[in-house]
Design a protein around this motif. Structure first.
Motif, short mmCIF file in Angstrom:
data_model
loop_
_atom_site.label_atom_id
_atom_site.label_comp_id
_atom_site.label_asym_id
_atom_site.label_seq_id
_atom_site.Cartn_x
_atom_site.Cartn_y
_atom_site.Cartn_z
N HIS A 281 -15.86 -3.25 5.20
CA HIS A 281 -16.10 -2.74 6.42
C HIS A 281 -17.65 -2.33 6.91
O HIS A 281 -17.96 -2.61 7.82
CB HIS A 281 -14.97 -1.55 6.73
N PHE A 282 -18.12 -1.72 5.86
CA PHE A 282 -19.40 -1.20 5.89
C PHE A 282 -20.42 -2.17 5.14
O PHE A 282 -19.97 -2.45 4.16
CB PHE A 282 -19.74 0.24 6.23
N THR B 38 -23.32 0.75 7.21
CA THR B 38 -23.57 0.32 8.63
C THR B 38 -22.19 -0.34 9.02
O THR B 38 -21.98 -1.80 8.33
CB THR B 38 -24.62 -0.49 8.63
N ILE C 263 -24.61 0.30 14.27
CA ILE C 263 -25.44 1.68 14.22
C ILE C 263 -26.24 1.70 13.18
O ILE C 263 -25.74 1.88 12.00
CB ILE C 263 -24.59 2.96 14.54
N GLY C 264 -27.55 1.77 13.22
CA GLY C 264 -28.33 1.85 12.08
C GLY C 264 -28.93 3.17 12.09
O GLY C 264 -30.50 3.11 12.31
N MET C 265 -28.41 4.29 11.63
CA MET C 265 -28.90 5.51 11.52
C MET C 265 -28.93 5.83 10.05
O MET C 265 -29.91 6.00 9.58
CB MET C 265 -27.88 6.52 12.18
N SER C 266 -27.85 5.94 9.28
CA SER C 266 -27.79 6.49 8.02
C SER C 266 -28.71 5.76 6.88
O SER C 266 -28.63 4.30 7.24
CB SER C 266 -26.36 6.61 7.25
N ILE D 216 -27.78 2.22 5.37
CA ILE D 216 -26.59 2.09 4.33
C ILE D 216 -25.33 2.61 5.30
O ILE D 216 -25.21 3.46 6.36
CB ILE D 216 -26.56 3.03 3.37
N LEU E 189 -16.34 12.25 7.76
CA LEU E 189 -17.76 11.84 7.17
C LEU E 189 -18.46 11.13 8.50
O LEU E 189 -19.69 11.24 8.95
CB LEU E 189 -17.72 10.99 6.01
N ARG E 190 -17.72 9.99 8.82
CA ARG E 190 -18.01 8.92 9.81
C ARG E 190 -18.47 9.88 11.23
O ARG E 190 -17.88 10.77 11.50
CB ARG E 190 -17.27 7.93 10.16
N GLU F 266 -19.37 19.70 7.78
CA GLU F 266 -20.42 21.01 7.81
C GLU F 266 -21.65 20.73 8.80
O GLU F 266 -21.75 21.69 9.40
CB GLU F 266 -21.11 20.94 6.23
N GLY G 138 -28.41 10.70 5.48
CA GLY G 138 -27.28 10.75 6.36
C GLY G 138 -27.16 12.01 7.28
O GLY G 138 -27.61 11.75 8.33
N SER G 139 -26.60 13.02 6.59
CA SER G 139 -26.63 14.26 7.69
C SER G 139 -28.15 14.62 8.23
O SER G 139 -28.22 14.76 9.22
CB SER G 139 -26.40 15.41 6.78
N SER H 27 -12.35 9.55 5.06
CA SER H 27 -13.73 9.09 5.80
C SER H 27 -13.73 9.65 7.15
O SER H 27 -14.83 9.53 7.75
CB SER H 27 -13.85 7.59 5.73
N THR I 290 -20.70 14.79 9.40
CA THR I 290 -19.77 15.50 8.53
C THR I 290 -19.13 16.63 9.00
O THR I 290 -19.67 17.33 9.91
CB THR I 290 -20.14 15.79 7.13
C1 LIG Z 1 -16.30 5.13 7.41
C2 LIG Z 1 -17.65 5.48 7.65
C3 LIG Z 1 -18.25 4.64 8.65
C4 LIG Z 1 -19.67 4.92 8.80
N1 LIG Z 1 -20.53 4.11 9.59
C5 LIG Z 1 -21.66 4.28 9.77
C6 LIG Z 1 -22.45 3.32 10.89
O1 LIG Z 1 -22.03 2.46 11.30
N2 LIG Z 1 -23.67 3.71 10.83
C7 LIG Z 1 -24.48 4.60 10.17
O2 LIG Z 1 -25.58 4.70 10.32
N3 LIG Z 1 -23.48 5.36 9.34
C8 LIG Z 1 -22.42 5.45 9.20
N4 LIG Z 1 -21.75 6.10 8.40
C9 LIG Z 1 -22.45 7.14 7.51
C10 LIG Z 1 -22.22 8.57 7.93
O3 LIG Z 1 -22.56 9.04 9.49
C11 LIG Z 1 -22.70 9.49 6.85
O4 LIG Z 1 -21.97 9.38 5.96
C12 LIG Z 1 -22.66 10.93 7.53
O5 LIG Z 1 -23.63 11.13 8.32
C13 LIG Z 1 -23.04 11.72 5.94
O6 LIG Z 1 -24.24 11.25 5.38
P1 LIG Z 1 -24.28 11.16 3.87
O7 LIG Z 1 -23.21 9.98 3.34
O8 LIG Z 1 -25.64 10.82 3.43
O9 LIG Z 1 -24.04 12.39 3.17
P2 LIG Z 1 -24.94 13.78 2.84
O10 LIG Z 1 -25.73 13.83 4.14
O11 LIG Z 1 -25.92 13.44 1.53
O12 LIG Z 1 -24.10 14.89 2.82
C14 LIG Z 1 -23.35 14.95 1.57
C15 LIG Z 1 -22.63 16.47 1.57
O13 LIG Z 1 -23.47 17.56 1.89
C16 LIG Z 1 -23.13 18.10 2.95
N5 LIG Z 1 -24.43 18.50 3.76
C17 LIG Z 1 -25.52 17.76 3.72
N6 LIG Z 1 -26.37 18.60 4.71
C18 LIG Z 1 -25.78 19.86 5.16
C19 LIG Z 1 -26.28 20.84 5.51
N7 LIG Z 1 -27.40 21.04 6.04
N8 LIG Z 1 -25.45 22.12 5.46
C20 LIG Z 1 -24.46 22.20 4.92
N9 LIG Z 1 -23.59 20.93 4.29
C21 LIG Z 1 -24.65 19.92 4.13
C22 LIG Z 1 -22.39 17.29 3.99
O14 LIG Z 1 -21.57 17.86 4.90
C23 LIG Z 1 -21.70 16.47 3.08
O15 LIG Z 1 -20.34 16.98 2.82
C24 LIG Z 1 -20.45 5.88 8.16
C25 LIG Z 1 -19.63 6.55 7.25
C26 LIG Z 1 -18.56 6.44 6.87
C27 LIG Z 1 -17.52 7.35 6.00
#
Ligand SMILES: Cc1cc2nc3c(=O)[nH]c(=O)nc-3n(C[C@H](O)[C@H](O)[C@H](O)COP(=O)(O)OP(=O)(O)OC[C@H]3O[C@@H](n4cnc5c(N)ncnc54)[C@H](O)[C@@H]3O)c2cc1C
Length: 383
Positions: free
Chosen positions: A216-217, A165, A131-134, A163, A364-365, A370, A139-140, A361, A368
């Motif tokens: 793993h990622f 991924t 999955i190429g999203m983050s 990232i 988060l995965r 929030e 991320g969020s 994790s 998140t």
């Molecule tokens: C084990 C694992 C596997 C993963 N695999 C994949 C994958 O295969 N493909 C992929 O694309 N991604 C993957 N991810 C990424 C995952 O989807 C992101 O880590 C997640 O969406 C959060 O994005 P971020 O890490 O950039 O954190 P951020 O978005 O920077 O968030 C940091 C913190 O701020 C909070 N926050 C952010 N915005 C808001 C808001 N608007 N209101 C309140 N709080 C907020 C969040 O809840 C979090 O606590 C993986 C993550 C993990 C841990």
């Protein structure tokens, strides 16, 4: 406040229970000798041979049309296979993403040629997706994606970085979410999805090691990668609608509350047949929560089958499910007095060590805590 409905899940039938017995018999043979530590990896455990055997049984792509290698079985039958695999800690990770969301997206939004090319290979358990999203700064806030596919002669040129991924180093394809038009006022338009062959020149996959030291990622960098027009998934600019529908598949399944099931089973083994009142209360509470989540998740399986959009219900299941998975670790630590040790011969002690390092994790995965609570609040009309 808007009310959130979970329709009653379809009941088990003779055919689902016959299937359940068949899956259990298969698992008894295929998982004989597998250590508790391996089972603890749950859907993070990868074994392509196991995936191919599942494909041969007809247990991947179960609900898809037969013309694309699927088996036209019900969502409930699929659910039975998934929950039995997860409860046993089967190494389903290789095909998991492709079965859960990539092939369903291709079936829904892809061209006829894409359906015919990719979906039967996925159903055989031979073709894996990531999955190429983050991205490093998105991320969020997925709409802030900066990876860009620029239209060029005959296709697109892609530059940017993804990232976290999962499995990018072993997947055959990625569904890439990126910006195709920067001149839009609405940040949810001008984004698109592409099916990327991971062997395409211009891709660099670099490992990121997790808390437990495992690879793993990954970080995935695209440097002037050329994609032909045929790689576009769905309509140009429709990526937001597509990606949100994909997330309902990603967030609603039993994988969002059964990742720590091996720990619970080993905890029962460790405690033996007689438990004190306090332990009985803790375990009873966990089981009651699991059964409720199971009903909710099965209800969503029914909604997906009927073509409804359960995005808010899926967010509820993921948020409650991952909270339970994390709480379960702490609850068990209060009633089973051992020190976690990944190298221990005691299965519970080894699984506990694994789970402690992976549980953070879970919330988060896939989105998140929030963000999911924000989706739920919006769905309830509270924001
Ligand atoms: C084990 C694992 C596997 C993963 N695999 C994949 C994958 O295969 N493909 C992929 O694309 N991604 C993957 N991810 C990424 C995952 O989807 C992101 O880590 C997640 O969406 C959060 O994005 P971020 O890490 O950039 O954190 P951020 O978005 O920077 O968030 C940091 C913190 O701020 C909070 N926050 C952010 N915005 C808001 C808001 N608007 N209101 C309140 N709080 C907020 C969040 O809840 C979090 O606590 C993986 C993550 C993990 C841990």
């Amino acid at each position: 406040m808007t009310q959130l409905n979970f329709a009653p899940p379809p009941p088990n039938t003779e055919s689902t229970e016959t299937l359940r017995a068949k899956v259990r018999a298969f698992l008894d043979i295929e998982m004989a000798g597998m250590s508790a530590h391996e089972r603890a990896a749950s859907w993070g455990g990868r074994n392509p041979e196991f995936s191919r055997k599942m494909g041969a049984q007809g247990w991947i792509g179960m609900t898809w049309p037969k013309q694309y290698g699927g088996h036209e079985r019900s969502a409930l039958e699929r659910y039975v296979v998934l929950e039995e695999m997860l409860a046993a800690g089967a190494p389903v990770g290789a095909h998991w993403v492709a079965d859960r969301q990539s092939a369903p997206s291709i079936l829904r939004f892809g061209t006829e040629a894409q359906r015919q090319f990719f979906v039967p290979k996925v159903a055989k358990g031979e073709c894996y997706f990531c999955i190429g999203m983050s991205e490093p700064d998105s991320g969020s806030d997925l709409a802030a994606t900066r990876t860009r596919a620029q239209a060029v002669d005959g296709g697109f040129k892609v530059n940017g970085t993804k990232i976290w991924t999962s499995g990018a180093h072993v997947a055959h394809y990625m569904i890439l979410f990126c910006r195709t038009d920067s001149n839009t006022e609405d940040r949810h338009s001008g984004v698109s999805q592409f099916i990327v062959d991971m062997k395409t020149p211009g891709i660099a996959v670099r490992p990121i090691y997790d808390l437990s030291g495992q690879h793993h990622f990954n970080e995935v960098v695209f440097d002037d990668m050329f994609l032909p027009e045929s790689a576009l998934l769905g309509k140009l600019g429709d990526g937001w609608k597509q990606v949100t529908s994909e997330l309902s598949y990603e967030r609603s399944g039993p994988d969002r509350f059964l990742s720590t099931f091996t720990l619970l089973l080993e905890g029962f083994q460790m405690l033996g047949r007689t438990v004190d009142d306090r332990s009985a209360i803790v375990l009873g509470r966990i089981i009651a929560h699991l059964m409720t989540l199971r009903r909710m998740s099965r209800s969503i399986a029914g909604m997906l089958q009927r073509g409804e959009d359960p995005a808010v219900q899926a967010a509820v299941v993921k948020e409650l499910g991952t909270s339970l998975e994390q709480d379960m670790v702490e609850a068990l630590r209060l009633i089973v007095d051992v020190e976690p040790d990944g190298g221990s011969d005691n299965p519970y002690v080894a699984v506990l060590a694994h789970t402690i390092l992976h549980a953070p994790s879970f919330s988060l995965r896939g989105g998140t805590r929030e963000i999911l609570r924000g989706i739920i609040a919006r769905g309830l009309g509270l924001r």
